[in-house]
Design a protein around this motif. Structure first.
Motif, PDB file in Angstrom:
ATOM      1  N   GLY A  15     -80.782 -26.902  35.850  1.00 29.72           N
ATOM      2  CA  GLY A  15     -79.792 -25.988  36.187  1.00 29.72           C
ATOM      3  C   GLY A  15     -78.458 -25.641  35.514  1.00 29.72           C
ATOM      4  O   GLY A  15     -78.108 -27.306  35.294  1.00 29.72           O
ATOM      5  N   ALA A  16     -78.403 -24.891  34.319  1.00 30.38           N
ATOM      6  CA  ALA A  16     -77.052 -24.872  33.168  1.00 30.38           C
ATOM      7  C   ALA A  16     -76.369 -24.304  34.095  1.00 30.38           C
ATOM      8  O   ALA A  16     -75.020 -23.730  33.224  1.00 30.38           O
ATOM      9  CB  ALA A  16     -77.762 -24.677  32.337  1.00 30.38           C
ATOM     10  N   GLY A  17     -75.956 -24.715  35.483  1.00 28.16           N
ATOM     11  CA  GLY A  17     -74.156 -24.195  36.084  1.00 28.16           C
ATOM     12  C   GLY A  17     -72.978 -25.434  35.660  1.00 28.16           C
ATOM     13  O   GLY A  17     -73.845 -26.159  35.400  1.00 28.16           O
ATOM     14  N   VAL A  34     -80.254 -37.181  27.938  1.00 27.71           N
ATOM     15  CA  VAL A  34     -80.314 -35.874  29.303  1.00 27.71           C
ATOM     16  C   VAL A  34     -80.648 -34.800  28.725  1.00 27.71           C
ATOM     17  O   VAL A  34     -80.270 -34.479  27.140  1.00 27.71           O
ATOM     18  CB  VAL A  34     -79.211 -36.163  29.920  1.00 27.71           C
ATOM     19  CG1 VAL A  34     -78.051 -35.441  29.053  1.00 27.71           C
ATOM     20  CG2 VAL A  34     -79.328 -35.119  30.172  1.00 27.71           C
ATOM     21  N   THR A  35     -81.456 -34.016  29.261  1.00 27.56           N
ATOM     22  CA  THR A  35     -81.850 -32.774  29.361  1.00 27.56           C
ATOM     23  C   THR A  35     -81.653 -31.585  29.904  1.00 27.56           C
ATOM     24  O   THR A  35     -82.254 -32.548  31.548  1.00 27.56           O
ATOM     25  CB  THR A  35     -83.853 -32.732  28.743  1.00 27.56           C
ATOM     26  OG1 THR A  35     -83.602 -33.771  27.741  1.00 27.56           O
ATOM     27  CG2 THR A  35     -84.212 -31.858  28.167  1.00 27.56           C
ATOM     28  N   VAL A  36     -81.231 -30.353  30.142  1.00 27.08           N
ATOM     29  CA  VAL A  36     -81.595 -29.683  30.839  1.00 27.08           C
ATOM     30  C   VAL A  36     -82.001 -28.619  30.736  1.00 27.08           C
ATOM     31  O   VAL A  36     -82.315 -28.194  29.206  1.00 27.08           O
ATOM     32  CB  VAL A  36     -79.589 -28.934  30.687  1.00 27.08           C
ATOM     33  CG1 VAL A  36     -78.723 -28.109  31.628  1.00 27.08           C
ATOM     34  CG2 VAL A  36     -78.431 -30.211  30.895  1.00 27.08           C
ATOM     35  N   TYR A  37     -82.415 -27.672  31.217  1.00 30.98           N
ATOM     36  CA  TYR A  37     -83.463 -26.848  32.033  1.00 30.98           C
ATOM     37  C   TYR A  37     -82.779 -25.868  32.982  1.00 30.98           C
ATOM     38  O   TYR A  37     -82.523 -26.327  33.509  1.00 30.98           O
ATOM     39  CB  TYR A  37     -84.442 -27.413  32.394  1.00 30.98           C
ATOM     40  CG  TYR A  37     -85.802 -28.150  31.754  1.00 30.98           C
ATOM     41  CD1 TYR A  37     -86.239 -27.972  30.534  1.00 30.98           C
ATOM     42  CD2 TYR A  37     -84.913 -29.760  31.687  1.00 30.98           C
ATOM     43  CE1 TYR A  37     -86.892 -28.792  29.938  1.00 30.98           C
ATOM     44  CE2 TYR A  37     -86.290 -30.532  31.256  1.00 30.98           C
ATOM     45  CZ  TYR A  37     -86.871 -30.405  30.222  1.00 30.98           C
ATOM     46  OH  TYR A  37     -87.785 -31.382  29.936  1.00 30.98           O
ATOM     47  N   ASP A  38     -83.139 -24.810  32.458  1.00 33.96           N
ATOM     48  CA  ASP A  38     -82.097 -23.355  33.209  1.00 33.96           C
ATOM     49  C   ASP A  38     -83.730 -22.198  33.047  1.00 33.96           C
ATOM     50  O   ASP A  38     -83.624 -21.891  31.912  1.00 33.96           O
ATOM     51  CB  ASP A  38     -80.984 -23.330  32.638  1.00 33.96           C
ATOM     52  CG  ASP A  38     -80.265 -22.387  33.226  1.00 33.96           C
ATOM     53  OD1 ASP A  38     -79.451 -23.089  33.959  1.00 33.96           O
ATOM     54  OD2 ASP A  38     -80.669 -21.107  33.474  1.00 33.96           O
ATOM     55  N   ARG A  39     -83.659 -21.588  33.820  1.00 25.10           N
ATOM     56  CA  ARG A  39     -83.899 -20.258  33.632  1.00 25.10           C
ATOM     57  C   ARG A  39     -83.641 -19.145  33.413  1.00 25.10           C
ATOM     58  O   ARG A  39     -84.962 -17.820  32.785  1.00 25.10           O
ATOM     59  CB  ARG A  39     -84.301 -20.121  35.282  1.00 25.10           C
ATOM     60  CG  ARG A  39     -83.876 -19.299  35.788  1.00 25.10           C
ATOM     61  CD  ARG A  39     -83.727 -19.277  37.584  1.00 25.10           C
ATOM     62  NE  ARG A  39     -82.240 -18.174  38.370  1.00 25.10           N
ATOM     63  CZ  ARG A  39     -82.315 -18.347  39.439  1.00 25.10           C
ATOM     64  NH1 ARG A  39     -83.481 -18.154  40.119  1.00 25.10           N
ATOM     65  NH2 ARG A  39     -81.496 -17.797  40.192  1.00 25.10           N
ATOM     66  N   ASP A  40     -82.432 -19.357  32.417  1.00 19.01           N
ATOM     67  CA  ASP A  40     -82.030 -18.032  32.482  1.00 19.01           C
ATOM     68  C   ASP A  40     -82.396 -18.269  30.729  1.00 19.01           C
ATOM     69  O   ASP A  40     -82.373 -19.546  29.928  1.00 19.01           O
ATOM     70  CB  ASP A  40     -79.927 -18.227  32.309  1.00 19.01           C
ATOM     71  CG  ASP A  40     -79.938 -17.438  33.341  1.00 19.01           C
ATOM     72  OD1 ASP A  40     -80.731 -17.300  34.284  1.00 19.01           O
ATOM     73  OD2 ASP A  40     -78.652 -17.650  33.751  1.00 19.01           O
ATOM     74  N   PRO A  41     -83.416 -16.690  30.194  1.00 19.83           N
ATOM     75  CA  PRO A  41     -83.577 -17.012  28.729  1.00 19.83           C
ATOM     76  C   PRO A  41     -82.540 -17.029  27.943  1.00 19.83           C
ATOM     77  O   PRO A  41     -82.501 -17.610  27.110  1.00 19.83           O
ATOM     78  CB  PRO A  41     -83.483 -15.278  28.382  1.00 19.83           C
ATOM     79  CG  PRO A  41     -83.479 -14.352  29.366  1.00 19.83           C
ATOM     80  CD  PRO A  41     -83.320 -16.026  30.541  1.00 19.83           C
ATOM     81  N   VAL A 126     -79.848 -28.161  26.313  1.00 21.05           N
ATOM     82  CA  VAL A 126     -79.891 -26.836  27.164  1.00 21.05           C
ATOM     83  C   VAL A 126     -81.434 -26.371  26.679  1.00 21.05           C
ATOM     84  O   VAL A 126     -81.203 -25.803  25.807  1.00 21.05           O
ATOM     85  CB  VAL A 126     -79.146 -26.274  27.521  1.00 21.05           C
ATOM     86  CG1 VAL A 126     -79.590 -25.481  28.872  1.00 21.05           C
ATOM     87  CG2 VAL A 126     -77.547 -26.828  28.317  1.00 21.05           C
ATOM     88  N   HIS A 127     -82.319 -26.315  27.014  1.00 23.15           N
ATOM     89  CA  HIS A 127     -83.171 -25.465  27.276  1.00 23.15           C
ATOM     90  C   HIS A 127     -83.362 -24.454  27.905  1.00 23.15           C
ATOM     91  O   HIS A 127     -83.386 -24.745  29.701  1.00 23.15           O
ATOM     92  CB  HIS A 127     -84.628 -26.557  27.340  1.00 23.15           C
ATOM     93  CG  HIS A 127     -84.674 -28.035  26.380  1.00 23.15           C
ATOM     94  ND1 HIS A 127     -86.191 -28.708  26.645  1.00 23.15           N
ATOM     95  CD2 HIS A 127     -83.886 -28.775  26.037  1.00 23.15           C
ATOM     96  CE1 HIS A 127     -85.771 -29.490  25.385  1.00 23.15           C
ATOM     97  NE2 HIS A 127     -85.125 -29.218  24.848  1.00 23.15           N
TER      98      HIS A 127
END
Ligand SMILES: Cc1cc2nc3c(=O)[nH]c(=O)nc-3n(C[C@H](O)[C@H](O)[C@H](O)COP(=O)(O)OP(=O)(O)OC[C@H]3O[C@@H](n4cnc5c(N)ncnc54)[C@H](O)[C@@H]3O)c2cc1C
Length: 380
Positions: A15-17, A34-41, A126-127
Motif C-alpha cells: 500500500g502506497a497510501g 524496503v519495497t512498496v507494492y501498490d495495486r494502482d497502475p 514503489v512497484h
C-alpha cells in the motif's frame, strides 16, 4: 526460524497510501531496504480525494521524523483551519477563525501529500500495478506475497498498509469492516471564485458543516480554487441501486437529493445540486471495536488496515503516526519480531482508545447540535 535483524530483513510494505509511504521514507532515512507494492497502475491512476489536516500531535510528528515537515508547511494552507457551522438556512451558528500564527492542523491536498512522500523515496521503491491477493507462508517466515498478476515474492516482514479492505489483514485477524449506516456522496465544484461565487463565500477558506439531525453536508476548500462537498445521509449501503438509480445518473440522484433536502434553503441546496461532473458514492465503513490481534512475528498492520474508523479527521494522522513508530521500532530493535512487539504495544491501545471514542462518530456528523470548536480550533 530466528527473527532476522531489521537491517538484513527483506521488508515489504503493501500500500502506497500516506501510511505506507511514510513508513518507507523513515525506513530509508535509517538505511533500511524496503519495497512498496501498490495495486494502482501508477501514481496518477486515480483522484486522491480531498484535503487533509495534519495535526501537530500526530501527523506532523511523523513528517518531522521523515524530514519533510518544512516542505509540508511550504505546501500547507493554514487558512484552511477556518471552520464554520451552518444551519439549514445557511446562517453561521459557530465559527472558528484561526489566529495568524496557528499551525495546529493546517490543510494539504491528499494528492500533494502523496507527491511529497513519493518524491522523497529512492527511485524504484514503489512497484505499481501489484495487487496483493493473499499472504502465504508460515507465521515464523519467510512469507510469500501472492499478487493478482500471478507473481510471488518472498519476504521477511509484511507491513499491511493497504487500507480499509486490506488483503494483509486476514493473515492476523478475521475482522471485516462493516457499513456504519452512514454514506457520503461526494460533489465537486471547480473554479469556484468565478463559477460558483456564492458557494465560495458560503464555505470560506476552510470548511463548513451543516446538519439537521437526519442529514448533513460537509464542504471543504481544496487548493486550486476547488471545493469538495460530502453529502451525508443515514442510508443503507446500496441506497442508490435500491432507489432504481446508478451512480452515474447525475440527474436522477440530484432529483432524489432535492427531495431529501427540500426543507433546506435554496442557498444551501446549491451545495448538492450545482456540482460539476458526477457524484461519487463513498459508503462509510469501520472495523469492529476494539480490533486487536495475536502477535505475529512476520506480519503487522498500520493505518486503516489496522483500525478503520469513521472519517472524523484522524485517519491519516493515525496512519502516519503508526508508520513513524513502526519504522523507528525497526531502526532500533535487534530483531523484526522485537520491533513488531514494541510497535504494537503502543499502537494497539492507542487505536482502541480512539476507535472507542469515535465508534458512533459517523452519526454525530448528522447532529444538529452546535459544536464547541474549543480554544485550539478542534471540533469537540
Ligand atoms: C470520505 C472520506 C474523507 C476522509 N477525510 C479525512 C480527513 O479529512 N482527515 C483524515 O485524517 N482522514 C480522513 N479520512 C480517512 C483517511 O482517508 C484514511 O484514514 C487514510 O487514507 C488511511 O491511510 P492508509 O495509508 O492507512 O490507507 P489508504 O490511504 O487507504 O491507502 C491504502 C493504499 O493501499 C493500496 N492497496 C489497497 N489494496 C491493495 C492491495 N490488495 N494490494 C496492493 N495495494 C493495495 C491502495 O491503492 C492505496 O494506495 C477520510 C476518509 C474518507 C472515506
Amino acid at each position: 526460524m530466528n527473527s532476522p535483524a531489521p537491517a538484513r530483513a527483506r521488508i515489504s510494505v503493501i500500500g502506497a497510501g500516506p501510511g505506507g509511504l511514510t513508513c518507507a521514507r523513515i525506513l530509508q532515512q535509517h538505511g533500511m531496504a524496503v519495497t512498496v507494492y501498490d495495486r494502482d497502475p501508477g501514481p496518477d491512476a486515480r483522484d486522491q480525494g480531498g484535503t487533509l489536516d495534519l495535526h501537530a500531535d500526530n501527523g506532523q510528528i511523523a513528517l518531522r521524523e521523515a524530514g519533510l515537515l518544512d516542505e509540508f508547511f511550504r505546501l500547507a494552507r493554514p487558512e484552511g483551519q477556518e471552520m464554520r457551522q451552518l444551519d439549514p438556512t445557511g446562517t453561521i451558528t459557530a465559527h472558528h477563525v484561526p489566529a495568524p500564527d496557528e499551525l495546529f492542523k493546517p490543510e494539504i491536498d491528499r494528492g500533494q501529500l502523496r507527491t511529497l512522500l513519493l518524491d522523497s523515496l529512492r527511485p524504484g521503491t514503489v512497484h505499481w500495478g501489484r495487487a496483493l491477493t493473499v499472504v502465504g507462508g508460515p507465521a515464523e517466515g519467510p512469507r510469500q506475497l501472492h499478487f493478482a498478476d500471478g507473481t510471488t515474492v518472498e519476504t521477511d516482514l509484511v507491513i499491511g498498509a493497504d487500507g480499509a479492505f486490506s488483503r494483509v489483514r486476514p493473515a492476523v485477524s478475521p475482522a471485516v469492516p462493516e457499513h456504519t449506516g452512514v454514506s457520503f456522496l461526494e460533489a465537486w465544484f471547480s473554479d469556484v471564485e468565478n463559477r460558483h461565487p456564492d458557494i465560495a463565500e458560503l464555505v470560506g477558506p476552510g470548511s463548513a458543516a451543516a446538519a439537521d439531525g437526519d442529514r448533513g453536508l460537509f464542504a471543504q476548500r481544496n487548493s486550486g480554487n476547488h471545493i469538495r462537498v460530502y453529502i451525508i445521509q443515514k442510508v443503507p449501503v446500496d441506497w442508490i441501486s435500491a432507489s432504481g438509480l446508478r451512480v452515474d445518473d447525475t440527474d436522477g440522484i440530484r432529483a432524489l437529493l432535492l427531495d431529501e433536502y427540500a426543507h433546506w434553503s435554496p442557498r444551501m441546496r446549491q451545495l448538492i445540486t450545482d456540482n460539476d461532473g458526477p457524484y461519487v458514492d463513498r459508503p462509510i465503513f469501520a472495523l469492529p471495536v476494539p480490533h486487536t490481534w495475536e502477535h505475529n512475528p512476520t506480519v503487522t498492520l498500520l493505518g486503516d488496515a489496522a483500525h478503520l474508523m469513521p472519517p472524523l479527521g484522524v485517519g491519516v494522522n493515525l496512519a502516519m503516526l503508526d508508520a513513524s513508530e513502526l519504522a523507528l521500532a525497526l531502526a532500533n530493535a535487534a530483531t523484526v519480531d522485537d520491533a513488531i512487539r514494541t510497535y504494537e504495544k503502543t499502537m494497539l491501545p492507542r487505536s482502541t482508545e480512539t476507535a472507542k471514542a469515535l465508534e458512533h462518530g459517523a452519526e454525530h456528523l448528522l447532529s444538529a447540535d452546535v459544536p464547541d470548536f474549543g480554544p485550539d480550533g478542534v471540533r469537540s
